[in-house]
Design a protein around this motif. Sequence first.
Motif, PDB file in Angstrom:
ATOM      1  N   ALA A 136       0.817  -1.214   0.000  1.00  0.00           N
ATOM      2  CA  ALA A 136       0.000   0.000   0.000  1.00  0.00           C
ATOM      3  C   ALA A 136       0.848   1.260   0.000  1.00  0.00           C
ATOM      4  CB  ALA A 136      -0.930  -0.004   1.210  1.00  0.00           C
ATOM      5  N   ASP A 137       2.083   1.164   0.518  1.00  0.00           N
ATOM      6  CA  ASP A 137       2.945   2.349   0.588  1.00  0.00           C
ATOM      7  C   ASP A 137       3.942   2.413  -0.564  1.00  0.00           C
ATOM      8  OD1 ASP A 137       4.597   0.271   1.310  1.00  0.00           O
ATOM      9  OD2 ASP A 137       5.360   1.213   3.146  1.00  0.00           O
ATOM     10  N   HIS A 138       3.721   1.605  -1.607  1.00  0.00           N
ATOM     11  CA  HIS A 138       4.641   1.599  -2.743  1.00  0.00           C
ATOM     12  C   HIS A 138       4.550   2.928  -3.499  1.00  0.00           C
ATOM     13  CE1 HIS A 138       7.211  -0.506  -5.627  1.00  0.00           C
ATOM     14  NE2 HIS A 138       6.521   0.090  -6.583  1.00  0.00           N
ATOM     15  N   PRO A 139       5.698   3.537  -3.859  1.00  0.00           N
ATOM     16  CA  PRO A 139       5.648   4.783  -4.643  1.00  0.00           C
ATOM     17  C   PRO A 139       5.199   4.500  -6.070  1.00  0.00           C
ATOM     18  CG  PRO A 139       7.916   4.062  -4.366  1.00  0.00           C
ATOM     19  CD  PRO A 139       7.069   3.153  -3.517  1.00  0.00           C
ATOM     20  N   LEU A 140       4.176   5.228  -6.516  1.00  0.00           N
ATOM     21  CA  LEU A 140       3.579   4.964  -7.818  1.00  0.00           C
ATOM     22  C   LEU A 140       3.509   6.232  -8.653  1.00  0.00           C
ATOM     23  CD1 LEU A 140       0.601   2.727  -6.662  1.00  0.00           C
ATOM     24  CD2 LEU A 140       2.522   1.958  -8.083  1.00  0.00           C
ATOM     25  N   ALA A 141       3.686   6.072  -9.950  1.00  0.00           N
ATOM     26  CA  ALA A 141       3.453   7.143 -10.915  1.00  0.00           C
ATOM     27  C   ALA A 141       2.495   6.617 -11.967  1.00  0.00           C
ATOM     28  CB  ALA A 141       4.753   7.598 -11.565  1.00  0.00           C
ATOM     29  N   ILE A 142       1.428   7.368 -12.205  1.00  0.00           N
ATOM     30  CA  ILE A 142       0.375   6.983 -13.134  1.00  0.00           C
ATOM     31  C   ILE A 142       0.352   7.977 -14.284  1.00  0.00           C
ATOM     32  CG2 ILE A 142      -2.107   6.608 -13.405  1.00  0.00           C
ATOM     33  CD1 ILE A 142      -2.173   6.160 -10.313  1.00  0.00           C
ATOM     34  N   HIS A 143       0.418   7.481 -15.497  1.00  0.00           N
ATOM     35  CA  HIS A 143       0.381   8.342 -16.685  1.00  0.00           C
ATOM     36  C   HIS A 143      -0.879   8.005 -17.477  1.00  0.00           C
ATOM     37  CE1 HIS A 143       4.675   9.655 -16.378  1.00  0.00           C
ATOM     38  NE2 HIS A 143       4.718   8.544 -15.649  1.00  0.00           N
ATOM     39  N   ALA A 144      -1.572   9.033 -17.962  1.00  0.00           N
ATOM     40  CA  ALA A 144      -2.813   8.797 -18.702  1.00  0.00           C
ATOM     41  C   ALA A 144      -3.023   9.877 -19.751  1.00  0.00           C
ATOM     42  CB  ALA A 144      -3.999   8.767 -17.744  1.00  0.00           C
ATOM     43  N   VAL A 145      -3.572   9.460 -20.884  1.00  0.00           N
ATOM     44  CA  VAL A 145      -3.918  10.384 -21.968  1.00  0.00           C
ATOM     45  C   VAL A 145      -5.387  10.184 -22.304  1.00  0.00           C
ATOM     46  CG1 VAL A 145      -3.427  11.178 -24.305  1.00  0.00           C
ATOM     47  CG2 VAL A 145      -1.585  10.216 -22.898  1.00  0.00           C
ATOM     48  N   SER A 146      -6.138  11.275 -22.313  1.00  0.00           N
ATOM     49  CA  SER A 146      -7.568  11.242 -22.618  1.00  0.00           C
ATOM     50  C   SER A 146      -7.866  12.056 -23.864  1.00  0.00           C
ATOM     51  CB  SER A 146      -8.370  11.808 -21.441  1.00  0.00           C
ATOM     52  OG  SER A 146      -9.740  11.986 -21.789  1.00  0.00           O
ATOM     53  N   VAL A 196       1.892   9.820  -7.775  1.00  0.00           N
ATOM     54  CA  VAL A 196       2.139  10.880  -8.756  1.00  0.00           C
ATOM     55  C   VAL A 196       1.209  10.595  -9.937  1.00  0.00           C
ATOM     56  CG1 VAL A 196       3.799  11.865 -10.377  1.00  0.00           C
ATOM     57  CG2 VAL A 196       4.532  11.217  -8.064  1.00  0.00           C
ATOM     58  N   PHE A 197       0.444  11.591 -10.330  1.00  0.00           N
ATOM     59  CA  PHE A 197      -0.508  11.407 -11.432  1.00  0.00           C
ATOM     60  C   PHE A 197      -0.224  12.439 -12.504  1.00  0.00           C
ATOM     61  CE2 PHE A 197      -4.915  12.299 -13.149  1.00  0.00           C
ATOM     62  CZ  PHE A 197      -4.890  11.221 -14.030  1.00  0.00           C
ATOM     63  N   VAL A 198       0.069  11.958 -13.726  1.00  0.00           N
ATOM     64  CA  VAL A 198       0.440  12.834 -14.843  1.00  0.00           C
ATOM     65  C   VAL A 198      -0.587  12.651 -15.963  1.00  0.00           C
ATOM     66  CG1 VAL A 198       2.263  13.528 -16.435  1.00  0.00           C
ATOM     67  CG2 VAL A 198       2.855  12.519 -14.218  1.00  0.00           C
ATOM     68  N   PRO A 199      -1.605  13.512 -16.023  1.00  0.00           N
ATOM     69  CA  PRO A 199      -2.627  13.395 -17.071  1.00  0.00           C
ATOM     70  C   PRO A 199      -2.290  14.238 -18.302  1.00  0.00           C
ATOM     71  CG  PRO A 199      -3.328  14.999 -15.450  1.00  0.00           C
ATOM     72  CD  PRO A 199      -1.954  14.535 -15.025  1.00  0.00           C
ATOM     73  N   ALA A 200      -2.901  13.888 -19.424  1.00  0.00           N
ATOM     74  CA  ALA A 200      -2.691  14.637 -20.666  1.00  0.00           C
ATOM     75  C   ALA A 200      -3.939  14.526 -21.530  1.00  0.00           C
ATOM     76  CB  ALA A 200      -1.482  14.089 -21.426  1.00  0.00           C
ATOM     77  N   TYR A 201      -4.074  15.490 -22.446  1.00  0.00           N
ATOM     78  CA  TYR A 201      -5.130  15.457 -23.452  1.00  0.00           C
ATOM     79  C   TYR A 201      -4.502  15.338 -24.835  1.00  0.00           C
ATOM     80  CZ  TYR A 201      -8.535  17.166 -20.016  1.00  0.00           C
ATOM     81  OH  TYR A 201      -9.353  17.296 -18.927  1.00  0.00           O
ATOM     82  N   GLY A 202      -5.115  14.522 -25.687  1.00  0.00           N
ATOM     83  CA  GLY A 202      -4.684  14.419 -27.070  1.00  0.00           C
ATOM     84  C   GLY A 202      -5.706  15.052 -28.002  1.00  0.00           C
ATOM     85  N   HIS A 203      -5.313  15.294 -29.226  1.00  0.00           N
ATOM     86  CA  HIS A 203      -6.195  15.936 -30.220  1.00  0.00           C
ATOM     87  C   HIS A 203      -7.064  14.866 -30.894  1.00  0.00           C
ATOM     88  CE1 HIS A 203      -7.702  18.933 -32.873  1.00  0.00           C
ATOM     89  NE2 HIS A 203      -7.125  18.436 -33.962  1.00  0.00           N
TER      90      HIS A 203
END
Length: 332
Positions: A136-146, A196-203
Amino acid sequence: MTPLVFIDGDQGTTGLQVRQWLAGRTDLRVLQLPPAHRKSAAHRAEALNDCDVALLCLPDEAARQAVALVRRPGVRVIDASSAHRTAPGWVYGLPELDAEQAGRIASARRVSNPGCYPTGAVALLRPLVDAGLLPADHPLAIHAVSGYSGRGRAGLDDHEGAAAATAAPFQVYGLGLQHKHVPEIQQHAGLAHAPVFVPAYGHYRQGIVLTIALHLRLLPAGVTAARLHAALAARYAGQACIELQPLGADADAQRLDPRALNGSNRLRLAVFTQERTGQVLLSAVFDNLGKGAAGGAVQNLGLMLGLSAPWQLQAEAPAQAQAQTHGGLLAA
């Protein structure tokens, strides 16, 4: 009696999709406000208290105000905004969260629909945390493109309106690392710390690809990609809306298309691995207006009303069913 559903905010991107999913159904009625009454607090209050289920497709503050307008105890609420996703007294509307969640939703008075990004992130992480494979305490980074429809009306205006020719092809945002979905992901994935959450938008209009990278050497001894995959397979066995790709397919030949499941309420999960480096990539592909919003809300509506598979979009259904007057409102 046939249940009556009021969609508050049925002109927004999520509300319009909900109407399309429900169009043509005979096992429920949809209550609509005439255009002149949509911004009237009195008429909205009447509709909110006349219906069996109020489905809120509103900005956060407007959703809170709508809930405050509900006075009749029998009215059940599904909130598609982020206003109540971590609030006490609200059931989290991800039916596949665990073995009991669909039943909790079915009997709930207040259901908070998951956010689009959290739908994929929680679906990937929660089974692994529950199985003890991911601390539960694992360091995580999540990347997503919508797709840009994830921005709502503003995204449509920028990419489909007069400014479309100058719209950026790709934008990473949330760089202050305070995206409103982070508390939701942390709470419902069972994490001890904010990822860490890194979101993005695409065209492109709609669809999401979300990925989470893991190093096996940092996980508990004996954890392998196969065990991670098996935990996901065990959690989602028999789930109609979640599919898991086989482990060991030719990953280098694959591509993740965010639009692959557009127009559906399905969520496609996968585990990719590189044995030489001990690296793993978890992925989720789904429609941000389907399983990530309107489809998920209609799935919850079906559970609450005991309806059969209302999340199966009727491709030929009109966006708006014919309506008739009902007590000053429109009942479709």
